[in-house]
Design a protein around this motif. Structure first.
Motif, PDB file in Angstrom:
ATOM      1  N   PRO A 154      -6.386  -8.693  -5.961  1.00 49.30           N
ATOM      2  CA  PRO A 154      -5.441  -7.598  -6.221  1.00 49.30           C
ATOM      3  C   PRO A 154      -4.676  -7.196  -4.964  1.00 49.30           C
ATOM      4  CG  PRO A 154      -7.716  -6.811  -6.262  1.00 49.30           C
ATOM      5  CD  PRO A 154      -7.787  -8.301  -6.195  1.00 49.30           C
ATOM      6  N   ASN A 155      -3.408  -6.860  -5.134  1.00 49.22           N
ATOM      7  CA  ASN A 155      -2.554  -6.479  -4.016  1.00 49.22           C
ATOM      8  C   ASN A 155      -2.761  -5.002  -3.667  1.00 49.22           C
ATOM      9  OD1 ASN A 155      -1.262  -9.022  -3.697  1.00 49.22           O
ATOM     10  ND2 ASN A 155       0.067  -8.577  -5.437  1.00 49.22           N
ATOM     11  N   THR A 156      -3.724  -4.754  -2.812  1.00 45.56           N
ATOM     12  CA  THR A 156      -4.053  -3.373  -2.443  1.00 45.56           C
ATOM     13  C   THR A 156      -3.967  -3.120  -0.945  1.00 45.56           C
ATOM     14  OG1 THR A 156      -6.412  -3.954  -2.346  1.00 45.56           O
ATOM     15  CG2 THR A 156      -5.590  -3.054  -4.428  1.00 45.56           C
ATOM     16  N   GLU A 157      -3.579  -4.131  -0.147  1.00 44.62           N
ATOM     17  CA  GLU A 157      -3.544  -3.943   1.309  1.00 44.62           C
ATOM     18  C   GLU A 157      -2.631  -2.787   1.702  1.00 44.62           C
ATOM     19  OE1 GLU A 157      -5.181  -7.774   0.438  1.00 44.62           O
ATOM     20  OE2 GLU A 157      -3.344  -6.795  -0.240  1.00 44.62           O
ATOM     21  N   TRP A 158      -1.543  -2.614   0.965  1.00 40.79           N
ATOM     22  CA  TRP A 158      -0.588  -1.554   1.305  1.00 40.79           C
ATOM     23  C   TRP A 158      -1.157  -0.160   1.080  1.00 40.79           C
ATOM     24  CZ3 TRP A 158       2.022   1.672  -2.375  1.00 40.79           C
ATOM     25  CH2 TRP A 158       1.693   1.407  -3.705  1.00 40.79           C
ATOM     26  N   LEU A 159      -2.318  -0.098   0.428  1.00 42.72           N
ATOM     27  CA  LEU A 159      -2.953   1.191   0.140  1.00 42.72           C
ATOM     28  C   LEU A 159      -4.014   1.579   1.176  1.00 42.72           C
ATOM     29  CD1 LEU A 159      -3.356   0.686  -3.697  1.00 42.72           C
ATOM     30  CD2 LEU A 159      -1.611   2.036  -2.527  1.00 42.72           C
TER      31      LEU A 159
END
Length: 380
Positions: free
Chosen positions: A228-233
Motif C-alpha cells: 500500500p502507498n502510505t509512505e507519504w503519510l
C-alpha cells in the motif's frame, strides 16, 4: 450533511474517481480537488493483464471523462499534516482541506530484472515484449495477476512457466480443493508449474530459486503482490500498519475529517469479529469509496459501517473463478455444488460452523447464493 468547504481526494484510480462522483452526486458543491500521480484519465486496471496484452487498449472507466479543473493530473502527494489539514504535493504546492479521502492505492512488489504490471505503461511495455518474439515467459507468483498473465501468454502461443511459493497457485485465497483444480487447469492448458519454492534472484533471464534450481526464460514477469502507498503519510499522525488503519466507518482511526478507501484502507470488518482486513480487488474499491465519501459528508456520528462481503473474479484459460468472503479464515471447507472433475463447482468455507467465504469455478449462480449466506452468517 455537514458543511465542508474543501475536500481533497488523493489517488485518481477507480476508488478516487468513484469518491469524486459520489461526493458530487450526494450534493457536495464546495471546492473539490482530485490529486492523481498518473497523467492519464482514470482507467480500468483489470483489462491490463488480459485484453490489453492481446492488443485491445480500451480501459475506459465510465465517468472519467467528466473530470474538469478539479483534477490535478501528474501530481503526487508527498506529505500529510493532519493536525493542520494540509496535503503537500511533489511540486511543493500545499493544499488545505476540510475533508480528505485517501485513495492512494498500492504498488507492485519488485525484483530486479522482473517486469511488473500495474499501469497502462506497464501493460504496453509488456505487450511490446511479447510482440517482439520472446517465446518463453516465466511468471513469478500464481495470484490473480500472475495467473491472468500466464493465461494470456498461452493464448498468444508463448511457452509459460509459472513459479509459486505455495503448494498450488492461489492456495491461500481459494483453499486446497479449488487450488488443486487450478493447478491442474494451468497444466492442462500448457503451463509448466514450479511450486513450493520462491525466486531469489533474476539476472539476464536466469531465474534462481531458493531450492538451488536455475531456470531460463526470455521474459520474466512478476505478480508478487502489492504494497500500500502510505509512505507519504509518515509523520502525519494517522495510524499506518499495512495500510491506513480505519474505523468500521472507514474514517482513519481517531480522525473526524479523513477517510480511506480501496487498496490502501485497512478496516475492522464486522462480519469477521472486527478482524482488520485490507482488500485489493476492483469491486471493493468501487463500493468502498462510495461509502467512504458518503460517510465523510455525513460526519463520524452519522457514518455507517462498511461491511460488504469482499468478492473477486478472474478468468484463467477460459474458466471463471470467483470468490466471496474470506475463505482463508475457515477451519472447514466443503464442495456444495458440482465437482472439480466437471470443471464446475462451488466450495463453501466455514469457521466454527458459520460461513465465512465461498469459491466458485464456472458456477456464478452458486457464488451469488453463497455470498448471500456469508452476509447472513448462516451455518454450513
Amino acid at each position: 450533511m455537514r458543511i465542508l468547504g474543501k475536500i481533497i481526494v488523493v489517488g485518481a484510480s477507480l476508488a478516487g474517481l468513484r469518491a469524486v462522483q459520489t461526493l458530487r452526486r450526494e450534493g457536495f458543491d464546495g471546492e473539490l480537488t482530485l490529486v492523481g500521480a498518473e497523467a492519464h484519465v482514470p482507467y480500468n486496471r483489470p483489462p491490463l493483464s488480459k485484453s490489453v496484452l492481446r492488443g485491445d487498449e480500451d480501459v475506459t472507466l465510465p465517468g472519467a471523462e467528466e473530470l474538469g479543473e478539479e483534477w490535478l493530473r501528474g501530481r503526487r502527494a508527498v506529505r500529510l499534516d493532519a493536525a493542520n489539514r494540509t496535503v503537500v504535493l511533489d511540486d511543493g504546492t500545499e493544499l488545505g482541506y476540510d475533508g480528505l479521502v485517501i485513495a492512494s492505492g498500492a504498488r507492485p512488489r519488485r525484483l530486479d530484472g522482473v517486469r511488473t504490471l500495474r499501469t497502462i505503461e506497464d501493460a504496453l511495455a509488456l505487450r511490446a515484449e511479447l510482440d517482439s518474439g520472446h517465446e518463453h515467459v516465466l511468471v513469478i507468483g500464481g495470484g490473480f495477476i500472475g495467473g491472468e498473465v500466464a493465461s494470456t501468454a498461452r493464448q498468444l502461443g508463448r511457452k509459460v512457466t509459472l513459479v509459486d511459493s505455495g503448494p498450488h497457485p492461489m492456495h491461500a485465497g481459494l483453499g486446497a480443493e479449488a487450488a488443486r483444480w487450478l493447478a491442474g487447469h494451468h497444466e492442462r492448458n500448457g503451463v509448466e508449474l514450479v511450486t513450493g519454492t520462491r525466486v531469489t534472484d533474476v539476472t539476464d533471464g536466469r531465474v534462481r530459486l531458493a531450492d538451488g534450481r536455475v531456470l531460463s526464460a526470455d521474459l520474466v514477469v512478476g505478480g508478487m503482490g502489492v504494497t500500500p502507498n502510505t509512505e507519504w503519510l509518515e509523520g502525519s499522525g494517522l495510524a499506518v500498519d499495512d495500510g491506513v488503519v480505519c474505523e468500521p466507518t472507514l474514517y482513519a482511526a481517531g480522525s473526524a475529517d479523513v477517510v480511506a478507501a480501496g487498496d490502501v484502507a485497512r478496516w475492522p470488518h464486522r462480519l469477521y469479529d472486527d478482524a482488520l482486513i485490507r482488500v485489493e480487488h476492483w469491486s471493493n474499491a468501487n463500493e468502498q469509496s462510495a461509502v467512504a465519501a458518503r460517510n465523510l459528508l455525513a460526519g463520524p456520528q452519522q457514518a455507517q459501517p462498511f461491511a460488504d462481503v469482499p468478492n473477486f473474479a478472474t478468468h484463467v484459460h477460459g474458466a471463471r473463478i470467483q470468490t466471496a468472503g474470506l475463505p482463508h479464515l475457515a477451519d472447514e471447507a466443503r464442495v456444495v455444488a458440482g465437482s472439480p472433475e466437471e470443471d464446475r463447482f462451488a466450495v463453501a468455507f466455514a469457521r466454527d460452523g458459520v460461513l465465512v467465504g465461498a469459491v466458485a469455478v464456472n458456477a456464478p449462480k452458486d457464488l451469488i447464493r453463497l455470498k448471500r449466506s456469508v452476509a447472513a452468517r448462516e451455518a454450513l
